[in-house]
Design a protein around this motif. Structure first.
Motif, PDB file in Angstrom:
ATOM      1  N   ILE A  14       0.839  -1.204   0.000  1.00 26.49           N
ATOM      2  CA  ILE A  14       0.000   0.000   0.000  1.00 26.49           C
ATOM      3  C   ILE A  14       0.872   1.251   0.000  1.00 26.49           C
ATOM      4  CG2 ILE A  14      -1.687   1.327   1.322  1.00 26.49           C
ATOM      5  CD1 ILE A  14      -2.808  -1.355   2.327  1.00 26.49           C
ATOM      6  N   TYR A  21      -3.966   3.097  -4.931  1.00 26.00           N
ATOM      7  CA  TYR A  21      -4.983   2.872  -3.907  1.00 26.00           C
ATOM      8  C   TYR A  21      -5.843   4.122  -3.723  1.00 26.00           C
ATOM      9  CZ  TYR A  21      -3.326  -1.692  -2.371  1.00 26.00           C
ATOM     10  OH  TYR A  21      -3.009  -3.039  -2.312  1.00 26.00           O
ATOM     11  N   GLY A  24      -8.221   4.432  -6.661  1.00 29.18           N
ATOM     12  CA  GLY A  24      -9.324   3.484  -6.569  1.00 29.18           C
ATOM     13  C   GLY A  24     -10.346   3.894  -5.542  1.00 29.18           C
ATOM     14  N   LEU A  25      -9.874   4.372  -4.379  1.00 28.07           N
ATOM     15  CA  LEU A  25     -10.792   4.811  -3.332  1.00 28.07           C
ATOM     16  C   LEU A  25     -11.565   6.055  -3.769  1.00 28.07           C
ATOM     17  CD1 LEU A  25     -11.827   4.353  -0.479  1.00 28.07           C
ATOM     18  CD2 LEU A  25      -9.931   5.754   0.367  1.00 28.07           C
ATOM     19  N   LEU A  57     -10.115  -3.189  -4.407  1.00 31.20           N
ATOM     20  CA  LEU A  57      -9.157  -2.759  -3.389  1.00 31.20           C
ATOM     21  C   LEU A  57      -9.055  -3.786  -2.265  1.00 31.20           C
ATOM     22  CD1 LEU A  57      -9.985   1.053  -3.036  1.00 31.20           C
ATOM     23  CD2 LEU A  57      -7.902   0.060  -4.010  1.00 31.20           C
ATOM     24  N   THR A  61      -5.690  -6.130  -1.481  1.00 27.44           N
ATOM     25  CA  THR A  61      -5.048  -6.015  -0.167  1.00 27.44           C
ATOM     26  C   THR A  61      -5.027  -7.363   0.537  1.00 27.44           C
ATOM     27  OG1 THR A  61      -5.788  -3.721   0.020  1.00 27.44           O
ATOM     28  CG2 THR A  61      -5.120  -4.823   2.046  1.00 27.44           C
TER      29      THR A  61
END
Length: 249
Positions: A14, A21, A24-25, A57, A61
């Motif tokens: 991350i 990340y 994507g968020l 995501l 992870t």
């Protein structure tokens, strides 16, 4: 480097890839907000997109946590099946991030270790590599090299290890030069170990579009054959990583 000494692999992933990340968020949040302003069925598609981004995501992870933190990948016990005899000398080749040398030095204390770092911003332009390199500097004994110049004597080492390194060379010509150099420095009967995620169904399901950063199995077999190396063994690690052993005859 023991598992206790390592940073969390999932957390490292991350940190090294935080822009992806964050994107994507942000996409998931934006799609969820916009969905409230849109009429159906368009709003339904926006909500599906938001859920898909969050799911991706989460799976990426979770996959990283399983592979890098929970599996035996970084114990290197699996090397015994690919290298039945402990090498008297070996080379670790990295491409900006070396998380291998310290662990293998502890595993093979009597063996002579060499390390070559191929990092070059013109060849490896990934921002994640720059961030990883700042956090984990190359070992003190590592020397800078090029894909076509590993700066070791010919036929002078028992094993060469490419662990999550060769895929960072995005040009096929650079990969071909690297494999040719690995073959050159190996003694007859020596072994090249290549450990990589593959661009396959399992990694695509886990990492989504990120799996396209990996290379297919056929490419690694092609590179070895192009260098005159022969496949001796293949082992699946943590379900998402493949380790190849190629020998010089």
């Amino acid at each position: 480097m023991t598992p206790e000494q390592r940073h969390s692999g999932a957390r490292d992933a991350i940190v090294y890839n935080w822009p992806q990340y964050a994107a994507g968020l942000a996409t998931a949040v934006a799609a969820g907000v916009v969905a409230r302003q849109l009429p159906r069925p368009v709003s339904d598609f926006a909500r599906i997109g938001s859920a898909a981004a969050l799911t991706l995501l989460g799976t990426a992870t979770a996959a990283g946590w399983y592979v890098y933190d929970r599996s035996d990948l970084y114990t290197y016990d699996w090397l015994a099946a690919l290298l039945p005899r402990t090498p008297s000398s070996y080379l670790v080749v990295s491409c900006g991030l070396d998380e291998v040398s310290a662990s293998l030095a502890a595993r093979w204390p009597a063996a002579r270790q060499s390390a070559v770092d191929l990092y070059d911003p013109t060849l490896t332009d990934e921002g994640s590599i720059r961030r990883a390199r700042r956090r984990v500097p190359p070992p003190a004994h590592a020397v800078a090299g090029r894909p076509g110049a590993l700066r070791l004597a010919s036929a002078g080492t028992d094993a060469v290890l490419l662990v999550f390194a060769a895929h960072e060379l995005r040009r096929a010509r650079d990969r071909e030069e690297l494999f040719a150099e690995c073959a050159r420095v190996l003694r007859p009967g020596g072994t090249l170990i290549v450990t990589e995620h593959l661009r396959d169904a399992a990694n695509t399901a886990a990492f989504g579009p990120g799996a396209w950063h990996f290379l297919p199995r056929a490419e690694w077999l092609r590179l070895a054959a192009h260098a005159g190396l022969h496949q001796a063994a293949e082992r699946r690690l943590a379900r998402l990583v493949t380790a190849f052993a190629f020998t010089k005859e």
